[in-house]
Motif scaffolding. Sequence first.
Motif, PDB file in Angstrom:
ATOM      1  N   LYS A 125       0.869  -1.177   0.000  1.00  0.00           N
ATOM      2  CA  LYS A 125       0.000   0.000   0.000  1.00  0.00           C
ATOM      3  C   LYS A 125       0.903   1.223   0.000  1.00  0.00           C
ATOM      4  CE  LYS A 125      -3.668  -2.367   2.538  1.00  0.00           C
ATOM      5  NZ  LYS A 125      -4.471  -2.407   3.786  1.00  0.00           N
ATOM      6  N   LEU A 126       0.944   1.896  -1.110  1.00  0.00           N
ATOM      7  CA  LEU A 126       1.859   3.023  -1.242  1.00  0.00           C
ATOM      8  C   LEU A 126       1.531   4.158  -0.285  1.00  0.00           C
ATOM      9  CD1 LEU A 126       2.317   3.151  -5.126  1.00  0.00           C
ATOM     10  CD2 LEU A 126       3.649   1.910  -3.422  1.00  0.00           C
ATOM     11  N   THR A 127       0.327   4.138   0.279  1.00  0.00           N
ATOM     12  CA  THR A 127      -0.042   5.170   1.254  1.00  0.00           C
ATOM     13  C   THR A 127       0.748   5.029   2.558  1.00  0.00           C
ATOM     14  OG1 THR A 127      -1.924   3.765   1.893  1.00  0.00           O
ATOM     15  CG2 THR A 127      -2.364   5.570   0.372  1.00  0.00           C
ATOM     16  N   LYS A 128       1.494   3.926   2.716  1.00  0.00           N
ATOM     17  CA  LYS A 128       2.366   3.781   3.881  1.00  0.00           C
ATOM     18  C   LYS A 128       3.595   4.672   3.766  1.00  0.00           C
ATOM     19  CE  LYS A 128       1.031  -0.965   5.105  1.00  0.00           C
ATOM     20  NZ  LYS A 128       1.495  -2.367   5.279  1.00  0.00           N
ATOM     21  N   ILE A 129       3.833   5.195   2.583  1.00  0.00           N
ATOM     22  CA  ILE A 129       4.954   6.107   2.362  1.00  0.00           C
ATOM     23  C   ILE A 129       4.535   7.509   2.785  1.00  0.00           C
ATOM     24  CG2 ILE A 129       6.549   7.053   0.670  1.00  0.00           C
ATOM     25  CD1 ILE A 129       6.808   4.001   1.228  1.00  0.00           C
ATOM     26  N   GLU A 130       5.298   8.121   3.681  1.00  0.00           N
ATOM     27  CA  GLU A 130       4.977   9.466   4.161  1.00  0.00           C
ATOM     28  C   GLU A 130       4.953  10.442   2.993  1.00  0.00           C
ATOM     29  OE1 GLU A 130       4.025  12.463   6.840  1.00  0.00           O
ATOM     30  OE2 GLU A 130       4.190  10.312   7.226  1.00  0.00           O
ATOM     31  N   GLY A 131       3.833  11.157   2.847  1.00  0.00           N
ATOM     32  CA  GLY A 131       3.669  12.106   1.743  1.00  0.00           C
ATOM     33  C   GLY A 131       2.749  11.608   0.652  1.00  0.00           C
ATOM     34  N   ILE A 132       2.387  10.306   0.681  1.00  0.00           N
ATOM     35  CA  ILE A 132       1.521   9.733  -0.356  1.00  0.00           C
ATOM     36  C   ILE A 132       0.153   9.429   0.243  1.00  0.00           C
ATOM     37  CG2 ILE A 132       1.133   7.769  -1.897  1.00  0.00           C
ATOM     38  CD1 ILE A 132       4.085   7.539  -2.303  1.00  0.00           C
ATOM     39  N   GLY A 133      -0.891  10.012  -0.357  1.00  0.00           N
ATOM     40  CA  GLY A 133      -2.268   9.723   0.009  1.00  0.00           C
ATOM     41  C   GLY A 133      -2.918   8.881  -1.075  1.00  0.00           C
ATOM     42  N   PRO A 134      -4.185   8.507  -0.898  1.00  0.00           N
ATOM     43  CA  PRO A 134      -4.847   7.637  -1.869  1.00  0.00           C
ATOM     44  C   PRO A 134      -4.930   8.221  -3.274  1.00  0.00           C
ATOM     45  CG  PRO A 134      -6.412   8.479  -0.230  1.00  0.00           C
ATOM     46  CD  PRO A 134      -5.053   8.776   0.267  1.00  0.00           C
ATOM     47  N   LYS A 135      -5.100   9.535  -3.391  1.00  0.00           N
ATOM     48  CA  LYS A 135      -5.189  10.143  -4.723  1.00  0.00           C
ATOM     49  C   LYS A 135      -3.837  10.070  -5.442  1.00  0.00           C
ATOM     50  CE  LYS A 135      -9.510  11.440  -4.517  1.00  0.00           C
ATOM     51  NZ  LYS A 135     -10.533  10.822  -5.374  1.00  0.00           N
ATOM     52  N   VAL A 136      -2.780  10.298  -4.684  1.00  0.00           N
ATOM     53  CA  VAL A 136      -1.445  10.197  -5.279  1.00  0.00           C
ATOM     54  C   VAL A 136      -1.140   8.745  -5.638  1.00  0.00           C
ATOM     55  CG1 VAL A 136       1.022  10.521  -4.870  1.00  0.00           C
ATOM     56  CG2 VAL A 136      -0.606  12.234  -4.074  1.00  0.00           C
ATOM     57  N   GLN A 137      -1.573   7.803  -4.791  1.00  0.00           N
ATOM     58  CA  GLN A 137      -1.379   6.387  -5.106  1.00  0.00           C
ATOM     59  C   GLN A 137      -2.058   6.037  -6.416  1.00  0.00           C
ATOM     60  OE1 GLN A 137      -1.613   3.000  -2.153  1.00  0.00           O
ATOM     61  NE2 GLN A 137      -3.517   2.608  -3.233  1.00  0.00           N
ATOM     62  N   GLU A 138      -3.285   6.522  -6.632  1.00  0.00           N
ATOM     63  CA  GLU A 138      -3.981   6.269  -7.893  1.00  0.00           C
ATOM     64  C   GLU A 138      -3.194   6.837  -9.069  1.00  0.00           C
ATOM     65  OE1 GLU A 138      -7.967   7.700  -7.857  1.00  0.00           O
ATOM     66  OE2 GLU A 138      -8.746   6.018  -6.712  1.00  0.00           O
ATOM     67  N   LEU A 139      -2.644   8.029  -8.874  1.00  0.00           N
ATOM     68  CA  LEU A 139      -1.880   8.675  -9.946  1.00  0.00           C
ATOM     69  C   LEU A 139      -0.632   7.865 -10.279  1.00  0.00           C
ATOM     70  CD1 LEU A 139      -1.732  11.142 -11.778  1.00  0.00           C
ATOM     71  CD2 LEU A 139      -0.555  12.353  -9.947  1.00  0.00           C
ATOM     72  N   PRO A 175       8.827  14.580  -3.736  1.00  0.00           N
ATOM     73  CA  PRO A 175       8.941  13.120  -3.623  1.00  0.00           C
ATOM     74  C   PRO A 175      10.372  12.635  -3.405  1.00  0.00           C
ATOM     75  CG  PRO A 175       8.855  13.731  -5.928  1.00  0.00           C
ATOM     76  CD  PRO A 175       8.813  15.020  -5.146  1.00  0.00           C
ATOM     77  N   THR A 176      11.275  13.526  -2.980  1.00  0.00           N
ATOM     78  CA  THR A 176      12.691  13.181  -2.877  1.00  0.00           C
ATOM     79  C   THR A 176      12.931  11.931  -2.033  1.00  0.00           C
ATOM     80  OG1 THR A 176      13.236  15.533  -3.058  1.00  0.00           O
ATOM     81  CG2 THR A 176      14.967  14.059  -2.274  1.00  0.00           C
ATOM     82  N   THR A 177      12.192  11.803  -0.918  1.00  0.00           N
ATOM     83  CA  THR A 177      12.441  10.678  -0.004  1.00  0.00           C
ATOM     84  C   THR A 177      11.594   9.456  -0.320  1.00  0.00           C
ATOM     85  OG1 THR A 177      10.738  11.332   1.624  1.00  0.00           O
ATOM     86  CG2 THR A 177      12.929  12.335   1.829  1.00  0.00           C
ATOM     87  N   TRP A 178      10.678   9.550  -1.268  1.00  0.00           N
ATOM     88  CA  TRP A 178       9.756   8.434  -1.518  1.00  0.00           C
ATOM     89  C   TRP A 178      10.481   7.158  -1.948  1.00  0.00           C
ATOM     90  CZ3 TRP A 178       5.002  10.986  -4.416  1.00  0.00           C
ATOM     91  CH2 TRP A 178       4.458  11.981  -3.590  1.00  0.00           C
TER      92      TRP A 178
END
Length: 205
Positions: A125-139, A175-178
């Motif tokens: 679940k990419l939303t576990k990455i700090e800075g990523i929400g569900p809309k960004v995950q969809e993108l 997204p530098t730290t993603w």
Amino acid sequence: MYAIVEIAGLQYKVEQDQQLYVNRLKGNEGDSLTFDKVLLTDNGDITVGAPAIENMTVEAKILEHVKGDKVIIFKKKRRKGYQKKNGFRAALTKIEIISIGGNREEKKESKKVAEPKKSASKNDKLTKIEGIGPKVQELLNENNIYTFSDLANSKADDIKAILEPKGGIYAAMDPTTWPEQAQLAADGKFDELNAFQEKLNGGRK
């Protein structure tokens, strides 16, 4: 066919197989839900309820519970020396519309036609990455970034190029730290990931 249905106090236009985010619902991932407050349907002929249509339901399934993108709330009172800054992430539930009006057979047939080319691992679940929400995950999913490994192998500049055309809050994201966070998650080092995220502010160092 589409329907207007009330879910958790808000009205949504839904179609079969559609996935959407709604206010947090009770239940676990994989649970089935039935919504009976169907206000309107259109399958060629429009039917309007008064206020709801009798014997009409929308069947859905819970895919996951997530938190929305961070929203910054800043309050200030002029000439009072008062200002306050808070962050807020809405509690959301991602659901998939299974059928409208109990039409389950159509659901089964459509699944055979529209199988996704690639899906993320259940734990990715990419939303576990700090800075990523569900809309960004969809993108990111739309750009073939589904798993922690996919994200770890992506360059920050390439991720930025995905976000910037959307403008607004997306263009301002860093997204530098993603990829670094994603590599820790891909390696199963979640304790290290949590410790790293404690030092971040909205995904930034």
